[in-house]
Design a protein around this motif. Structure first.
Motif, mmCIF file in Angstrom:
data_model
loop_
_atom_site.group_PDB
_atom_site.id
_atom_site.type_symbol
_atom_site.label_atom_id
_atom_site.label_comp_id
_atom_site.label_asym_id
_atom_site.label_seq_id
_atom_site.Cartn_x
_atom_site.Cartn_y
_atom_site.Cartn_z
ATOM 1 N N ARG A 1 0.599 -13.396 -9.274
ATOM 2 C CA ARG A 1 -1.203 -13.892 -8.184
ATOM 3 C C ARG A 1 -1.103 -11.917 -7.708
ATOM 4 O O ARG A 1 -0.520 -11.325 -7.573
ATOM 5 N N ARG A 2 -2.349 -11.876 -7.885
ATOM 6 C CA ARG A 2 -2.819 -10.146 -7.729
ATOM 7 C C ARG A 2 -3.818 -10.148 -5.823
ATOM 8 O O ARG A 2 -4.615 -10.674 -6.440
ATOM 9 N N PHE B 1 -5.714 -14.004 -13.147
ATOM 10 C CA PHE B 1 -4.497 -14.194 -13.693
ATOM 11 C C PHE B 1 -4.318 -14.952 -14.710
ATOM 12 O O PHE B 1 -3.229 -14.637 -15.746
ATOM 13 N N VAL B 2 -5.340 -16.328 -15.108
ATOM 14 C CA VAL B 2 -5.200 -17.296 -15.848
ATOM 15 C C VAL B 2 -4.950 -15.302 -17.465
ATOM 16 O O VAL B 2 -4.430 -15.777 -18.855
ATOM 17 N N VAL C 1 -0.533 -6.498 -7.845
ATOM 18 C CA VAL C 1 0.261 -8.109 -7.268
ATOM 19 C C VAL C 1 1.560 -8.236 -6.410
ATOM 20 O O VAL C 1 1.105 -7.712 -5.368
ATOM 21 N N VAL C 2 1.391 -9.178 -5.920
ATOM 22 C CA VAL C 2 1.630 -9.591 -4.578
ATOM 23 C C VAL C 2 2.776 -10.193 -4.949
ATOM 24 O O VAL C 2 2.867 -11.320 -5.583
ATOM 25 N N PRO C 3 4.101 -9.761 -4.110
ATOM 26 C CA PRO C 3 4.973 -9.483 -4.198
ATOM 27 C C PRO C 3 5.824 -10.734 -4.661
ATOM 28 O O PRO C 3 5.813 -11.690 -3.089
#
Lengths: 107, 151
Positions: free
Chosen positions: A34-35, B18-19, A41-43
């Motif tokens: 997820r960003r 994301f997709v 990017v969320v770790p």
């Protein structure tokens, strides 16, 4: 990790019967895919393992991956061979663990 | 984004991003995420039989972030005849292996219920490996309305 919830369908059973176990733990299961709003990017940070033991013997193990929904819910079965303690342990990416145990009586 | 906090709408947009961002677009992940190799490794290259295991998923999942799933494997769960392990594969998630469940005879019954993430509409596979090494498989096609961005 927050304290999980465990519910047993019964804590006193006859020999050979199974108990239905329901567990729920509050956890974001941050997948690492997820960003955030800024595009970073969320770790990843997920629960990687849930284990149920009866008196130190393995009953059931769940290996979780990022495709498990947040706040992992699990329902499964146990057939205790006698009276004793069921232990439930959750482990996350950092190796942190949280455990709960419940007594069962087999008559 | 208008700086009004992380709204549901933004969450949905993030999911859409994301997709699109993962594997360059819908349809490509299926070819590149390696799910066939994961399944083949699990079954040790054997052809699983399509019976004795049931994978229950909704035909239509409105929210791919939380899709209820039930798996049942028929077995007496004795020391000689029990389910050893079950794998769940989402064929079009960026990371296809979703879960593994290991059973012992102490479980008494091979049955699990949980909730999974599906990035988009796809086929989901559940395979079981029994104590004697034989394998079983079931498949379900799920239409996902809003993809799970965390898959």
């Amino acid at each position: 990790m927050e304290r999980p919830r465990v519910r047993l369908s019964a804590s006193v059973i006859a020999t050979g019967e199974t108990i239905e176990i329901r567990t729920l733990i509050s956890h974001p299961m941050e997948s690492g895919y997820r960003r955030d709003a800024d595009g970073a990017v969320v770790p990843r940070k997920i629960i990687t393992r849930f284990r149920c033991e009866f008196e130190g013997r393995e009953v059931f193990t769940w290996e979780l991956r990022p495709g498990v929904a947040a706040n992992p819910y699990l329902q499964f079965r146990v057939r205790p061979p006698g009276s004793g303690q069921l232990a439930f342990t959750w482990t996350d990416d950092d190796g942190a663990e949280v455990s709960i145990s419940e007594s069962v009586t087999v008559t | 984004m208008t700086g009004t906090g992380f709204t549901r709408r933004q969450a949905l947009l993030a999911g859409a991003a994301f997709v699109l961002g993962a594997g360059t677009g819908p349809g490509t992940a299926r070819a590149t995420n390696g799910w066939q190799a994961a399944l083949s490794a699990f079954t040790d290259g054997l052809q699983p039989v399509a019976s004795g295991i049931t994978l229950d998923l909704p035909e239509i999942a409105e929210n791919g972030n939380m899709v209820p799933m039930t798996i049942r494997v028929e077995s007496p769960m004795t020391p000689d005849d029990h389910v050893a392990e079950v794998i769940v594969i989402a064929t079009d998630n960026p990371e296809p292996e979703v879960s593994r469940f290991r059973f012992t005879p102490l479980a008494g019954r091979a049955e699990v219920v949980t909730r999974i993430r599906l990035a988009r509409s796809q086929e989901v596979i559940a395979a079981a490996r029994m104590a004697d090494g034989s394998t079983r498989i079931d498949r379900r096609q799920v239409s996902v309305i809003v993809g799970g961005c965390g898959a």
